[in-house]
Design a protein around this motif. Structure first.
Motif, PDB file in Angstrom:
ATOM      1  N   ILE A 185      -7.443   4.970   5.314  1.00 39.33           N
ATOM      2  CA  ILE A 185      -6.676   5.817   4.391  1.00 39.33           C
ATOM      3  C   ILE A 185      -7.329   7.192   4.356  1.00 39.33           C
ATOM      4  O   ILE A 185      -8.541   7.306   4.108  1.00 39.33           O
ATOM      5  CB  ILE A 185      -6.629   5.201   2.975  1.00 39.33           C
ATOM      6  N   LEU A 186      -6.532   8.259   4.596  1.00 41.49           N
ATOM      7  CA  LEU A 186      -7.019   9.628   4.558  1.00 41.49           C
ATOM      8  C   LEU A 186      -6.502  10.298   3.292  1.00 41.49           C
ATOM      9  O   LEU A 186      -5.316  10.207   2.964  1.00 41.49           O
ATOM     10  CB  LEU A 186      -6.544  10.418   5.785  1.00 41.49           C
ATOM     11  N   ALA A 187      -7.419  10.970   2.585  1.00 42.78           N
ATOM     12  CA  ALA A 187      -7.066  11.660   1.338  1.00 42.78           C
ATOM     13  C   ALA A 187      -7.608  13.079   1.414  1.00 42.78           C
ATOM     14  O   ALA A 187      -8.785  13.330   1.101  1.00 42.78           O
ATOM     15  CB  ALA A 187      -7.636  10.920   0.134  1.00 42.78           C
ATOM     16  N   ALA A 188      -6.752  14.024   1.860  1.00 42.91           N
ATOM     17  CA  ALA A 188      -7.209  15.406   2.044  1.00 42.91           C
ATOM     18  C   ALA A 188      -7.466  16.099   0.708  1.00 42.91           C
ATOM     19  O   ALA A 188      -8.311  16.991   0.622  1.00 42.91           O
ATOM     20  CB  ALA A 188      -6.173  16.191   2.843  1.00 42.91           C
ATOM     21  N   GLY A 189      -6.762  15.706  -0.346  1.00 45.08           N
ATOM     22  CA  GLY A 189      -6.889  16.414  -1.607  1.00 45.08           C
ATOM     23  C   GLY A 189      -7.706  15.692  -2.659  1.00 45.08           C
ATOM     24  O   GLY A 189      -7.706  16.105  -3.830  1.00 45.08           O
ATOM     25  N   LEU A 190      -8.413  14.603  -2.318  1.00 46.75           N
ATOM     26  CA  LEU A 190      -9.174  13.827  -3.295  1.00 46.75           C
ATOM     27  C   LEU A 190     -10.648  13.800  -2.927  1.00 46.75           C
ATOM     28  O   LEU A 190     -11.012  13.830  -1.746  1.00 46.75           O
ATOM     29  CB  LEU A 190      -8.640  12.391  -3.382  1.00 46.75           C
ATOM     30  N   LEU A 214       0.824  -1.210   0.000  1.00 45.17           N
ATOM     31  CA  LEU A 214       0.000   0.000   0.000  1.00 45.17           C
ATOM     32  C   LEU A 214       0.861   1.264   0.000  1.00 45.17           C
ATOM     33  O   LEU A 214       0.527   2.252  -0.667  1.00 45.17           O
ATOM     34  CB  LEU A 214      -0.930  -0.003   1.216  1.00 45.17           C
ATOM     35  N   SER A 215       1.964   1.262   0.752  1.00 48.17           N
ATOM     36  CA  SER A 215       2.839   2.439   0.809  1.00 48.17           C
ATOM     37  C   SER A 215       3.424   2.764  -0.554  1.00 48.17           C
ATOM     38  O   SER A 215       3.638   3.937  -0.881  1.00 48.17           O
ATOM     39  CB  SER A 215       3.962   2.206   1.824  1.00 48.17           C
ATOM     40  N   SER A 216       3.668   1.733  -1.366  1.00 47.19           N
ATOM     41  CA  SER A 216       4.237   1.973  -2.697  1.00 47.19           C
ATOM     42  C   SER A 216       3.172   2.266  -3.742  1.00 47.19           C
ATOM     43  O   SER A 216       3.462   2.894  -4.768  1.00 47.19           O
ATOM     44  CB  SER A 216       5.071   0.771  -3.129  1.00 47.19           C
ATOM     45  N   LEU A 217       1.936   1.810  -3.512  1.00 47.67           N
ATOM     46  CA  LEU A 217       0.894   1.963  -4.513  1.00 47.67           C
ATOM     47  C   LEU A 217       0.014   3.191  -4.303  1.00 47.67           C
ATOM     48  O   LEU A 217      -0.593   3.685  -5.261  1.00 47.67           O
ATOM     49  CB  LEU A 217      -0.002   0.709  -4.535  1.00 47.67           C
ATOM     50  N   LEU A 218      -0.092   3.678  -3.071  1.00 45.16           N
ATOM     51  CA  LEU A 218      -0.965   4.821  -2.804  1.00 45.16           C
ATOM     52  C   LEU A 218      -0.423   6.075  -3.472  1.00 45.16           C
ATOM     53  O   LEU A 218       0.797   6.316  -3.487  1.00 45.16           O
ATOM     54  CB  LEU A 218      -1.079   5.053  -1.296  1.00 45.16           C
ATOM     55  N   PRO A 219      -1.283   6.917  -4.033  1.00 44.05           N
ATOM     56  CA  PRO A 219      -0.831   8.184  -4.632  1.00 44.05           C
ATOM     57  C   PRO A 219      -0.200   9.082  -3.573  1.00 44.05           C
ATOM     58  O   PRO A 219      -0.497   8.968  -2.372  1.00 44.05           O
ATOM     59  CB  PRO A 219      -2.132   8.791  -5.197  1.00 44.05           C
ATOM     60  N   PRO A 220       0.663  10.033  -3.984  1.00 45.18           N
ATOM     61  CA  PRO A 220       1.291  10.949  -3.027  1.00 45.18           C
ATOM     62  C   PRO A 220       0.240  11.779  -2.290  1.00 45.18           C
ATOM     63  O   PRO A 220      -0.774  12.194  -2.863  1.00 45.18           O
ATOM     64  CB  PRO A 220       2.180  11.841  -3.912  1.00 45.18           C
ATOM     65  N   GLU A 258     -14.430  11.697  -3.194  1.00 49.45           N
ATOM     66  CA  GLU A 258     -14.808  10.312  -2.899  1.00 49.45           C
ATOM     67  C   GLU A 258     -14.561   9.415  -4.110  1.00 49.45           C
ATOM     68  O   GLU A 258     -13.966   8.330  -3.988  1.00 49.45           O
ATOM     69  CB  GLU A 258     -16.277  10.278  -2.475  1.00 49.45           C
ATOM     70  N   ALA A 259     -14.988   9.831  -5.285  1.00 45.53           N
ATOM     71  CA  ALA A 259     -14.855   9.001  -6.492  1.00 45.53           C
ATOM     72  C   ALA A 259     -13.387   8.810  -6.867  1.00 45.53           C
ATOM     73  O   ALA A 259     -12.989   7.726  -7.320  1.00 45.53           O
ATOM     74  CB  ALA A 259     -15.622   9.646  -7.649  1.00 45.53           C
ATOM     75  N   GLU A 260     -12.562   9.864  -6.697  1.00 43.54           N
ATOM     76  CA  GLU A 260     -11.132   9.751  -7.035  1.00 43.54           C
ATOM     77  C   GLU A 260     -10.433   8.763  -6.119  1.00 43.54           C
ATOM     78  O   GLU A 260      -9.630   7.934  -6.575  1.00 43.54           O
ATOM     79  CB  GLU A 260     -10.480  11.131  -6.930  1.00 43.54           C
ATOM     80  N   LEU A 261     -10.751   8.820  -4.819  1.00 40.93           N
ATOM     81  CA  LEU A 261     -10.147   7.869  -3.887  1.00 40.93           C
ATOM     82  C   LEU A 261     -10.617   6.458  -4.179  1.00 40.93           C
ATOM     83  O   LEU A 261      -9.826   5.495  -4.122  1.00 40.93           O
ATOM     84  CB  LEU A 261     -10.493   8.269  -2.448  1.00 40.93           C
ATOM     85  N   ALA A 262     -11.876   6.294  -4.516  1.00 35.19           N
ATOM     86  CA  ALA A 262     -12.402   4.961  -4.832  1.00 35.19           C
ATOM     87  C   ALA A 262     -11.720   4.385  -6.077  1.00 35.19           C
ATOM     88  O   ALA A 262     -11.389   3.187  -6.129  1.00 35.19           O
ATOM     89  CB  ALA A 262     -13.919   5.044  -5.035  1.00 35.19           C
ATOM     90  N   ALA A 263     -11.471   5.220  -7.089  1.00 35.53           N
ATOM     91  CA  ALA A 263     -10.806   4.746  -8.304  1.00 35.53           C
ATOM     92  C   ALA A 263      -9.380   4.305  -8.005  1.00 35.53           C
ATOM     93  O   ALA A 263      -8.903   3.281  -8.528  1.00 35.53           O
ATOM     94  CB  ALA A 263     -10.816   5.850  -9.362  1.00 35.53           C
ATOM     95  N   ALA A 264      -8.655   5.087  -7.162  1.00 37.79           N
ATOM     96  CA  ALA A 264      -7.280   4.721  -6.802  1.00 37.79           C
ATOM     97  C   ALA A 264      -7.260   3.409  -6.041  1.00 37.79           C
ATOM     98  O   ALA A 264      -6.412   2.530  -6.302  1.00 37.79           O
ATOM     99  CB  ALA A 264      -6.644   5.847  -5.979  1.00 37.79           C
TER     100      ALA A 264
END
Length: 418
Positions: free
Chosen positions: A328-333, A308-314, A335-341
């Motif tokens: 997983i917390l995504a401050a800049g994404l 996960l550390s290598s695959l998760l977006p920055p 819901e749909a963008e995080l789900a796609a990742a």
């Protein structure tokens, strides 16, 4: 090797001593020109009233003294600033000036004694002699002493006018003795002042060395204190990291998750922008522990965090929520963008080779994603992500579900069988 700073301080002290003596010697040096220019004029005036032998001897002595004074001063100016050299040249200059002044006082000795009976004639000669002596000595040092010398120099003509019959030789002797005593008294005071200055300079130098030593010690202690502060800061940071780090997997733990959730919620409320979080779970993880042991299960968790550390977006942050569940917390994404990742990551993990498991074993993951609106309580967001996760498991696992897509009431939670 001698330290540089004390050496510079010592040389500065030598310059102070040399400057003090140089001031005295420079004044004497300027008097030489006045003597050279005024002496021929004086000789031309008193030549008719002087004994040739006495005048020649007086001029010879005067010339030798002036040449000696010039030579000593030239050597002093070419010498270094060592205290021993300074005192040596100063003593020689002092002796030349003393001889110079004594010769001026004895200038009346060159007069013809037969022409000294007329006190008014003598008064005129003494006045001329005094004028030339004054022109020379006014440029020399010890002006207050020379004032006393002129007072004794005028004693004879005054006494001749007031008390007839006084002998010239006695008056000259008395004047020279008075002058010599005054000059010696002045030189004694000057010596005391000079040596007191040198003593004070050495005391100041010692104090300066002590101050430098104290400054060095203070700098060392300050550097040691700063080093201790850095070590303490690093130790506090390391302790904070250990408190917020999961011991098994190395990622952040639930303590760090709570802190970051509050930070993201506050930032979202301030900016008015939504953010997203996801809850991820290993499918059938209980079977891994039951079939291959808890050590194999721990190895799977560690490998999952590495993947996960290598695959998760920055910019995305991974936390272990508990057991086989991760957040997983995504401050800049959104819901749909995080789900796609996460869906891309899910496909990658489904085909990955798990080192602690058999090659035929397919380990999948399920995830639930929620969009967090500004002002939403973090516990409510976690509850929605948890509901989306169990919806993904209810729909067959190995999938990503959105909390916004849930149209039914909250699902009953599955058992912890994974």
């Amino acid at each position: 090797m001698k330290p540089v700073l004390p050496l510079l301080q010592e040389q500065a002290g030598w310059r102070e001593e040399a400057d003090l003596v140089r001031y005295f010697i420079d004044i004497a040096y300027r008097s030489i020109l006045a003597v050279v220019c005024g002496l021929p004029v004086l000789v031309a005036i008193i030549y008719q009233h002087a004994q040739p032998l006495h005048l020649a001897l007086w001029l010879l002595l005067f010339g030798l003294v002036e040449w000696r004074l010039w030579w000593v001063i030239r050597r002093f100016r070419a010498a270094d600033l060592h205290p021993g050299s300074v005192f040596q040249h100063y003593t020689a200059v002092r002796d030349c000036l003393l001889a110079n002044c004594l010769l001026w006082g004895a200038s009346i000795w060159v007069m013809d004694s037969h022409q000294l009976d007329d006190p008014y004639h003598l008064l005129l000669l003494l006045w001329l002699t005094g004028i030339f002596a004054l022109l020379c000595i006014m440029m020399a040092a010890c002006r207050d002493i020379h004032a006393l010398f002129f007072a004794t120099f005028w004693a004879y003509p005054l006494c001749s006018l007031l008390v007839p019959g006084q002998r010239l030789e006695l008056m000259i002797l008395a004047g020279l003795l008075l002058y010599l005593a005054a000059q010696w008294r002045f030189l004694g005071r000057f010596h005391r002042t000079l040596f007191d200055t040198v003593k004070l300079r050495h005391a100041n130098q010692s104090m300066m060395e002590n101050l430098v030593e104290l400054h060095v010690q203070a700098a060392v202690k300050r550097e040691r204190l700063q080093q201790q502060q850095r070590e303490l800061t690093e130790a506090i940071a390391e302790r904070q990291r250990l408190l917020e780090c999961d011991a098994l997997t190395g990622c952040y733990n639930q303590r760090a998750l709570r802190r970051q959730l509050d930070a993201h919620a506050a930032a979202s409320a301030a900016s008015g922008r939504e953010w997203a979080l996801a809850m991820l779970d290993l499918d059938h993880f209980k079977q891994v522990n039951d079939s291959f042991g808890h050590q194999a299960g721990d190895a799977v968790l560690q490998q999952l965090v590495q993947q996960l550390s290598s695959l998760l977006p920055p910019g995305l942050e991974l936390f272990r929520y508990g057991g086989e569940e991760f957040v997983i917390l995504a401050a800049g994404l959104a819901e749909a963008e995080l789900a796609a990742a996460l869906d891309d990551i899910r496909h990658t993990l489904a085909t990955a080779r798990w080192e602690a498991l058999p090659a035929s074993w397919q380990q999948t993951v399920s995830a639930g994603v929620v969009a967090c609106q500004p002002g939403d309580p973090v516990n409510h967001s976690l509850q929605l992500a948890d509901m989306a996760l169990y919806a993904a498991k209810h729909q067959g696992r190995n999938r990503v579900c959105l909390a916004s897509a849930l149209a039914t009431p909250p699902l009953e939670r599955f058992s912890r069988s994974g």
